[in-house]
Design a protein around this motif. Structure first.
Motif, PDB file in Angstrom:
ATOM      1  N   ASP A   1       0.648   1.973  -2.344  1.00 44.35           N
ATOM      2  CA  ASP A   1       2.083   2.294  -2.165  1.00 44.35           C
ATOM      3  C   ASP A   1       2.645   1.996  -0.925  1.00 44.35           C
ATOM      4  O   ASP A   1       3.758   2.107  -0.770  1.00 44.35           O
ATOM      5  N   ASP A   2       2.075   1.582  -0.148  1.00 50.36           N
ATOM      6  CA  ASP A   2       2.532   1.514   1.335  1.00 50.36           C
ATOM      7  C   ASP A   2       2.659   0.027   1.704  1.00 50.36           C
ATOM      8  O   ASP A   2       2.449  -0.666   2.768  1.00 50.36           O
ATOM      9  N   VAL A   3       2.706  -0.930   0.631  1.00 49.93           N
ATOM     10  CA  VAL A   3       2.950  -2.283   0.710  1.00 49.93           C
ATOM     11  C   VAL A   3       4.332  -2.693  -0.151  1.00 49.93           C
ATOM     12  O   VAL A   3       4.804  -2.043  -0.989  1.00 49.93           O
ATOM     13  N   CYS A   4       4.977  -3.734   0.469  1.00 43.74           N
ATOM     14  CA  CYS A   4       6.083  -4.346  -0.227  1.00 43.74           C
ATOM     15  C   CYS A   4       5.759  -4.798  -1.436  1.00 43.74           C
ATOM     16  O   CYS A   4       4.720  -5.541  -1.634  1.00 43.74           O
TER      17      CYS A   4
ATOM     18  N   ILE B   1       7.091  -7.088  -3.033  1.00 44.19           N
ATOM     19  CA  ILE B   1       7.491  -8.432  -3.203  1.00 44.19           C
ATOM     20  C   ILE B   1       6.364  -9.424  -2.572  1.00 44.19           C
ATOM     21  O   ILE B   1       5.369 -10.265  -3.251  1.00 44.19           O
ATOM     22  N   CYS B   2       5.910  -9.305  -1.342  1.00 48.78           N
ATOM     23  CA  CYS B   2       5.102  -9.940  -0.661  1.00 48.78           C
ATOM     24  C   CYS B   2       3.759  -9.318  -0.215  1.00 48.78           C
ATOM     25  O   CYS B   2       2.713 -10.011  -0.237  1.00 48.78           O
ATOM     26  N   ARG B   3       3.511  -8.051  -0.826  1.00 50.03           N
ATOM     27  CA  ARG B   3       2.319  -7.257  -0.903  1.00 50.03           C
ATOM     28  C   ARG B   3       1.847  -7.211   0.548  1.00 50.03           C
ATOM     29  O   ARG B   3       0.464  -6.972   0.932  1.00 50.03           O
ATOM     30  N   VAL B   4       2.550  -7.271   1.817  1.00 50.04           N
ATOM     31  CA  VAL B   4       2.288  -6.968   2.902  1.00 50.04           C
ATOM     32  C   VAL B   4       2.409  -5.550   3.262  1.00 50.04           C
ATOM     33  O   VAL B   4       3.723  -5.085   3.063  1.00 50.04           O
ATOM     34  N   PRO B   5       1.768  -4.802   4.004  1.00 48.01           N
ATOM     35  CA  PRO B   5       1.987  -3.378   4.408  1.00 48.01           C
ATOM     36  C   PRO B   5       3.464  -3.297   5.218  1.00 48.01           C
ATOM     37  O   PRO B   5       3.774  -4.109   5.740  1.00 48.01           O
ATOM     38  N   TYR B   6       4.109  -2.137   4.981  1.00 47.67           N
ATOM     39  CA  TYR B   6       5.281  -2.130   5.486  1.00 47.67           C
ATOM     40  C   TYR B   6       5.350  -1.857   7.049  1.00 47.67           C
ATOM     41  O   TYR B   6       6.260  -2.530   7.821  1.00 47.67           O
ATOM     42  N   GLU B   7       4.047  -1.509   7.786  1.00 53.96           N
ATOM     43  CA  GLU B   7       4.031  -1.581   9.094  1.00 53.96           C
ATOM     44  C   GLU B   7       3.915  -2.977   9.624  1.00 53.96           C
ATOM     45  O   GLU B   7       4.195  -3.363  10.971  1.00 53.96           O
ATOM     46  N   GLY B   8       3.554  -3.885   8.710  1.00 53.61           N
ATOM     47  CA  GLY B   8       3.521  -5.406   9.126  1.00 53.61           C
ATOM     48  C   GLY B   8       4.742  -6.023   8.907  1.00 53.61           C
ATOM     49  O   GLY B   8       5.835  -5.156   8.763  1.00 53.61           O
TER      50      GLY B   8
ATOM     51  N   HIS C   1      12.569   2.291  -4.879  1.00 50.41           N
ATOM     52  CA  HIS C   1      11.516   1.273  -4.571  1.00 50.41           C
ATOM     53  C   HIS C   1      12.042   0.762  -3.021  1.00 50.41           C
ATOM     54  O   HIS C   1      13.290   0.820  -2.793  1.00 50.41           O
ATOM     55  N   VAL C   2      11.014   0.224  -2.329  1.00 54.42           N
ATOM     56  CA  VAL C   2      11.263   0.010  -0.984  1.00 54.42           C
ATOM     57  C   VAL C   2      10.388  -1.412  -0.764  1.00 54.42           C
ATOM     58  O   VAL C   2       9.638  -1.654  -1.353  1.00 54.42           O
ATOM     59  N   PHE C   3      11.363  -2.187   0.063  1.00 54.98           N
ATOM     60  CA  PHE C   3      10.824  -3.766   0.267  1.00 54.98           C
ATOM     61  C   PHE C   3      11.273  -3.763   1.514  1.00 54.98           C
ATOM     62  O   PHE C   3      12.106  -3.358   2.257  1.00 54.98           O
ATOM     63  N   HIS C   4      10.654  -5.133   2.267  1.00 59.96           N
ATOM     64  CA  HIS C   4      10.916  -5.710   3.503  1.00 59.96           C
ATOM     65  C   HIS C   4      12.436  -6.248   3.037  1.00 59.96           C
ATOM     66  O   HIS C   4      12.681  -6.646   1.949  1.00 59.96           O
ATOM     67  N   MET C   5      13.114  -5.985   4.029  1.00 60.47           N
ATOM     68  CA  MET C   5      14.818  -6.511   3.829  1.00 60.47           C
ATOM     69  C   MET C   5      14.661  -7.992   3.457  1.00 60.47           C
ATOM     70  O   MET C   5      15.298  -8.311   2.461  1.00 60.47           O
ATOM     71  N   HIS C   6      14.015  -8.823   4.195  1.00 60.23           N
ATOM     72  CA  HIS C   6      13.939 -10.160   3.788  1.00 60.23           C
ATOM     73  C   HIS C   6      13.599 -10.577   2.777  1.00 60.23           C
ATOM     74  O   HIS C   6      13.815 -11.498   2.054  1.00 60.23           O
ATOM     75  N   CYS C   7      12.411  -9.859   2.226  1.00 57.79           N
ATOM     76  CA  CYS C   7      11.773 -10.235   0.846  1.00 57.79           C
ATOM     77  C   CYS C   7      12.638  -9.948  -0.314  1.00 57.79           C
ATOM     78  O   CYS C   7      13.012 -10.722  -1.081  1.00 57.79           O
ATOM     79  N   LEU C   8      13.398  -9.007  -0.113  1.00 56.65           N
ATOM     80  CA  LEU C   8      14.393  -8.529  -1.196  1.00 56.65           C
ATOM     81  C   LEU C   8      15.458  -9.424  -1.166  1.00 56.65           C
ATOM     82  O   LEU C   8      16.119  -9.903  -2.200  1.00 56.65           O
ATOM     83  N   LEU C   9      16.145  -9.957  -0.107  1.00 61.17           N
ATOM     84  CA  LEU C   9      17.155 -10.998   0.116  1.00 61.17           C
ATOM     85  C   LEU C   9      16.817 -12.163  -0.588  1.00 61.17           C
ATOM     86  O   LEU C   9      17.583 -12.776  -1.298  1.00 61.17           O
ATOM     87  N   LYS C  10      15.800 -12.492  -0.309  1.00 58.52           N
ATOM     88  CA  LYS C  10      15.090 -13.821  -0.747  1.00 58.52           C
ATOM     89  C   LYS C  10      15.036 -13.897  -2.441  1.00 58.52           C
ATOM     90  O   LYS C  10      15.445 -14.619  -2.978  1.00 58.52           O
ATOM     91  N   TRP C  11      14.636 -12.493  -2.833  1.00 61.16           N
ATOM     92  CA  TRP C  11      14.520 -12.345  -4.301  1.00 61.16           C
ATOM     93  C   TRP C  11      15.671 -12.488  -4.914  1.00 61.16           C
ATOM     94  O   TRP C  11      15.825 -12.776  -5.916  1.00 61.16           O
ATOM     95  N   LEU C  12      16.675 -11.629  -4.401  1.00 61.18           N
ATOM     96  CA  LEU C  12      18.094 -11.519  -4.971  1.00 61.18           C
ATOM     97  C   LEU C  12      18.819 -13.031  -4.967  1.00 61.18           C
ATOM     98  O   LEU C  12      19.513 -13.048  -5.718  1.00 61.18           O
ATOM     99  N   GLY C  13      18.411 -13.709  -4.206  1.00 59.52           N
ATOM    100  CA  GLY C  13      19.122 -14.929  -3.883  1.00 59.52           C
ATOM    101  C   GLY C  13      18.602 -15.976  -5.014  1.00 59.52           C
ATOM    102  O   GLY C  13      19.157 -17.202  -5.493  1.00 59.52           O
ATOM    103  N   THR C  14      17.447 -15.645  -5.649  1.00 57.96           N
ATOM    104  CA  THR C  14      17.133 -16.746  -6.740  1.00 57.96           C
ATOM    105  C   THR C  14      17.653 -16.316  -8.282  1.00 57.96           C
ATOM    106  O   THR C  14      18.146 -14.952  -8.402  1.00 57.96           O
TER     107      THR C  14
END
Length: 113
Positions: A31-34, A36-43, A64-77
């Motif tokens: 639960d502590d990973v994004c 979208i990218c599956r990288v831990p939030y601390e990374g 749901h929580v994501f890295h902001m850049h991952c979500l923006l890239k996702w929403l851009g598709t």
């Protein structure tokens, strides 16, 4: 007895406050990973080089929580259809309310008038 410290090596650790408990076990580690990218939030997300304020987290009203850049890239598709990648509900960014301490002057007086 006198003690002299000859060498000091400090270590620190930080983690994002995602609203969960502070004690994590192996079951909660997923639960502590994004999502979208599956990288831990601390990374940091794959687009960033350093974790921290330059690679913030973003919460949705769906919780749901994501890295902001991952979500923006996702929403851009085109495939995203502006939906959360986890539950496919329309993406709405949640407002994070940070508790502010009450100033002593703002507290009601308990002294008799």
């Amino acid at each position: 007895m006198k003690i002299t410290i000859r060498h000091w090596h400090a270590i620190a650790q930080w983690r994002w406050d995602i609203g969960g408990t502070s004690d994590h076990d192996d079951a909660d580690a997923e639960d502590d990973v994004c999502g979208i990218c599956r990288v831990p939030y601390e990374g940091c997300c794959p687009a960033c080089k350093m974790p921290g304020d330059d690679c913030p987290l973003i919460w949705g009203e769906c919780s749901h929580v994501f890295h902001m850049h991952c979500l923006l890239k996702w929403l851009g598709t085109a495939a995203s259809k502006q939906q959360c990648p986890m539950d496919r509900r329309p993406w709405v960014t949640a407002e994070r309310k940070i508790a502010q301490p009450v100033a002593p002057a703002a507290l009601p007086s308990t002294a008799p008038s």
